[in-house]
Design a protein around this motif. Structure first.
Motif, mmCIF file in Angstrom:
data_model
loop_
_atom_site.group_PDB
_atom_site.id
_atom_site.type_symbol
_atom_site.label_atom_id
_atom_site.label_comp_id
_atom_site.label_asym_id
_atom_site.label_seq_id
_atom_site.Cartn_x
_atom_site.Cartn_y
_atom_site.Cartn_z
ATOM 1 N N GLU A 1 0.691 -1.160 -0.363
ATOM 2 C CA GLU A 1 -0.192 -0.004 0.051
ATOM 3 C C GLU A 1 0.663 1.352 0.255
ATOM 4 O O GLU A 1 0.628 2.439 0.240
ATOM 5 C CB GLU A 1 -1.413 0.032 0.688
ATOM 6 N N LYS A 2 2.595 1.290 -0.061
ATOM 7 C CA LYS A 2 2.991 2.240 -0.617
ATOM 8 C C LYS A 2 2.648 3.074 -2.012
ATOM 9 O O LYS A 2 2.700 4.270 -2.273
ATOM 10 C CB LYS A 2 4.902 2.091 -0.843
ATOM 11 N N GLN B 1 2.528 7.243 -1.369
ATOM 12 C CA GLN B 1 2.226 7.322 0.087
ATOM 13 C C GLN B 1 2.794 7.097 0.916
ATOM 14 O O GLN B 1 4.017 7.098 0.837
ATOM 15 C CB GLN B 1 1.326 6.838 0.279
ATOM 16 N N ASN B 2 2.591 8.018 2.480
ATOM 17 C CA ASN B 2 3.478 8.122 3.478
ATOM 18 C C ASN B 2 4.538 8.273 3.144
ATOM 19 O O ASN B 2 5.764 7.492 3.333
ATOM 20 C CB ASN B 2 3.121 6.612 3.908
ATOM 21 N N GLY C 1 4.104 11.743 6.668
ATOM 22 C CA GLY C 1 2.987 11.715 7.628
ATOM 23 C C GLY C 1 2.191 11.758 6.387
ATOM 24 O O GLY C 1 2.417 10.752 5.829
ATOM 25 N N GLN C 2 0.701 11.480 7.007
ATOM 26 C CA GLN C 2 -0.558 10.629 6.311
ATOM 27 C C GLN C 2 -0.958 11.611 5.163
ATOM 28 O O GLN C 2 -1.752 10.978 4.473
ATOM 29 C CB GLN C 2 -2.220 10.577 7.137
ATOM 30 N N LYS C 3 -0.707 12.896 4.966
ATOM 31 C CA LYS C 3 -1.396 13.082 3.642
ATOM 32 C C LYS C 3 -0.126 13.557 2.871
ATOM 33 O O LYS C 3 -0.685 13.437 1.560
ATOM 34 C CB LYS C 3 -1.523 14.627 4.209
ATOM 35 N N ARG D 1 2.600 12.859 0.004
ATOM 36 C CA ARG D 1 2.313 11.713 -1.196
ATOM 37 C C ARG D 1 3.161 12.808 -2.237
ATOM 38 O O ARG D 1 3.225 13.861 -2.911
ATOM 39 C CB ARG D 1 1.043 10.826 -0.965
ATOM 40 N N HIS E 1 -3.241 16.158 0.114
ATOM 41 C CA HIS E 1 -3.863 15.589 0.053
ATOM 42 C C HIS E 1 -4.599 15.808 -0.763
ATOM 43 O O HIS E 1 -5.711 15.323 -1.327
ATOM 44 C CB HIS E 1 -4.547 13.625 0.868
ATOM 45 N N PRO F 1 -12.260 11.632 4.573
ATOM 46 C CA PRO F 1 -11.387 11.037 5.290
ATOM 47 C C PRO F 1 -12.420 9.914 6.288
ATOM 48 O O PRO F 1 -13.756 9.142 6.389
ATOM 49 C CB PRO F 1 -11.817 12.218 6.950
ATOM 50 N N ARG F 2 -11.343 8.466 6.674
ATOM 51 C CA ARG F 2 -12.123 7.805 6.954
ATOM 52 C C ARG F 2 -12.896 7.282 8.370
ATOM 53 O O ARG F 2 -11.969 8.317 9.162
ATOM 54 C CB ARG F 2 -10.878 5.980 7.443
#
Length: 88
Positions: free
Chosen positions: A19-20, A51-52, A55-57, A59, A78, A85-86
């Motif tokens: 999931e990168k 991603q990553n 941080g989470q946002k 990319r 992002h 958002p989840r």
């Protein structure tokens, strides 16, 4: 830089399974995206994000051609493929 190093050293299938790297198959629609498709690139390329990267946002957005991922945008907020958002 560590994410880019990891991706360049691994098989593309393995990178996707971690999931990168997420591939979307084409450029995101305008209602899901704050970036324009560059005039000299096609919307139907295999667009995606790494991603990553900080941080989470944060990319990197670009496209996969063969076994090479071409970097097009640094997306710190992002905004390349905007999603809800989840768990909210």
């Amino acid at each position: 830089m560590l994410a880019l190093k990891y991706i360049t050293c691994e098989n593309i299938t393995k990178v996707q399974s971690t999931e990168k790297l997420s591939l979307y198959k084409k450029f995101p629609p305008k209602d899901k995206n704050d970036f324009p498709c560059p005039a000299d690139l096609q919307e139907d390329l295999n667009w995606g994000t790494i991603q990553n990267i900080g941080g989470q946002k944060a990319r990197i957005a670009g496209f996969l051609k063969g076994n090479t991922f071409y970097l097009v945008y640094l997306d710190k907020d992002h905004r390349f493929w905007i999603s809800k958002p989840r768990n909210t």
